[in-house]
Scaffold this motif. Structure first.
Motif: not given
Length: 466
Positions: A213-242
């Motif tokens: 807030d304007t006084q620097g106190g905690t007025a709430g929170a924001v939560v960001v969700l990153f879906d890493l499912t595809e990234l993890r799948r691609l990492e697994a494919v890369r490891r298997d490929f190597v």
């Protein structure tokens, strides 16, 4: 008609002045005139009362109307109608007040328009984000949730606003991250796995940060969700490929090394044995070359900056060329290789000529390899509904149903020992799939174990081709 307090104050003020003046006059003339002076005084007071009423009404009307207009305009602005203009109907102080009120309304309107535009921009940005965003207030009630967050959490945006976050989100890791941020006022990062309503597992990275807030106190929170499912799948494919590449390259290299060391350690080896060892080394070298060649081809096709020239090519001509080229291999195994193609009809598709040739060649070569002597390999090409469909059917050993779903994966082999004996790299069908998809098409396979298989490529026809 009801009169205002201002009117009655003005009226009684004027009347009071007349009464005082009349009484003073009576006191001055009473000794001489007597009762007659008193009657005259009463008449004067009555006439003065009428004139005071008229005078007060006119003066009150002059001042009340502008004030009523200003009050009405102020109320409209307070109710959110910033387009309402105040009109004083005269000059003086009321005109200045009306001008100030109109200026204030204009500034408020401009600021509200700016706030509205900025809010719409923020909502548009949040809606277009692929990351999920949840904002909560100081009581951890949901203030905003974008579509990506609703999709990840499997909930409805319209029913979330104003509800406690722990009631909307049933994932403990997200609620714990929100609690920690609200208590400590510091950013928090974590990762969790969730299971969707469809039974699919997803990997989610959670990043929570406080809202100040304007006084620097905690007025709430924001939560960001990153879906890493595809990234993890691609990492697994890369490891298997190597791992697969390392294994496939290591096998022929180890064989070549063993053969060469044996030749060096035995200088008196008989010539026929030496020749046999050298032939094996050459065979392993050819296998290594084929693997590297297929890897380069696959890399060239998969690369986003491959620089491949897409052109209108005649698939019918490519099939004829490949069938003629591989005819000798089929005859060597006493296999009937037949081509069933549209007569005098071009089958133009938009793609890479070299890649399409290799895809067709890979299918026919595989069919010949896995078809026993005396069998048949049929190559059919048909054009219908804007699509060109190429089928390669064999009467070979067939493929079990459990392998069909993975047959186009890199280095996947149904029978690894048999494949290596026949010189396969495990990349041929993967190349076929990528060539087809890069040209906007698809691949398919049907097989009956012990009776044969049918591989097909379907590509969109180039209607603009010559």
């Amino acid at each position: 008609m009801a009169r205002s307090r201002f009117f009655w104050t003005l009226y009684f003020g004027c009347l009071l002045l007349v009464v005082i003046a009349t009484i003073a006059a009576i006191l001055l003339v009473a000794p001489a005139s007597g009762a007659r002076a008193f009657v005259v005084a009463l008449a004067i007071i009555a006439i003065a009362a009428v004139f005071a009423f008229v005078f007060a009404a006119r003066i009150a009307r002059k001042f009340e109307r502008p004030l009523e207009e200003l009050a009405s305009a102020a109320q409209a602005i307070a109710d959110g109608d910033y387009t309402r203009e105040a009109r004083s109907g005269g000059g003086g102080e009321t005109a200045k007040l009306a001008e100030a009120l109109n200026r204030m309304a204009k500034l408020v309107r401009e600021r509200m328009d700016t706030i509205g535009k900025e809010r719409n921009q923020v909502l548009a940005i949040l809606s277009s984000m692929v990351e999920g965003v949840i904002a909560v207030d100081a009581e951890q009630h949901v203030v905003h949730m974008n579509k990506a967050a609703a999709s990840i959490l499997g909930t409805n945006i319209e029913t979330c606003a104003g509800k406690p976050v722990w009631e909307v989100v049933r994932i403990s890791a997200i609620n714990e991250a929100t609690d920690q941020v609200m208590q400590d006022g510091k950013e928090s990062t974590g990762e969790t796995r969730i299971t969707t309503a469809a039974g699919l597992e997803r990997v989610i990275e959670i990043h929570a940060a406080p809202l100040r807030d304007t006084q620097g106190g905690t007025a709430g929170a924001v939560v960001v969700l990153f879906d890493l499912t595809e990234l993890r799948r691609l990492e697994a494919v890369r490891r298997d490929f190597v791992a697969n590449v390392s294994h496939e390259l290591k096998t022929p290299l180890a064989a070549i090394r063993g053969l060469v060391e044996t030749l060096l350690d035995d200088p008196v080896m008989p010539s026929h044995t030496r020749t046999r060892f050298l032939e094996k080394a050459r065979s392993q070298t050819n296998r290594l070359t084929n693997i590297v060649s297929d890897l380069l081809t696959l890399s060239r096709i998969e690369s986003q900056d491959d620089g491949l020239e897409r052109a209108s090519v005649d698939l019918r001509r490519i099939v004829l060329d490949v069938v003629r080229l591989l005819g000798a291999d089929a005859e060597g195994k006493n296999i009937k290789l037949e081509a069933i193609l549209p007569e005098q009809q071009r089958a133009n598709v938009l793609g890479d000529d070299e890649g399409l040739r290799q895809a067709v060649s890979n299918l026919i070569v595989n069919a010949i390899k896995y078809t026993p002597e005396g069998g048949t390999v049929s190559v059919r090409l048909a054009c219908d509904n804007g699509q060109a469909r190429l089928e390669v059917e064999d009467t070979g050993i067939g493929i079990e149903q459990k392998h069909l779903g993975r047959i186009f994966e890199r280095f996947y082999r149904v029978d690894k020992a048999r494949s290596r004996d026949l010189g396969g790299t495990g990349l041929g069908l993967s190349i076929v799939k990528h060539v087809a998809t890069s040209a906007g098409g698809s691949v398919d396979v049907r097989s009956v174990f012990g009776k044969g298989s049918t591989f097909s490529i379907q590509l969109p026809l180039d209607t603009n081709g010559d």
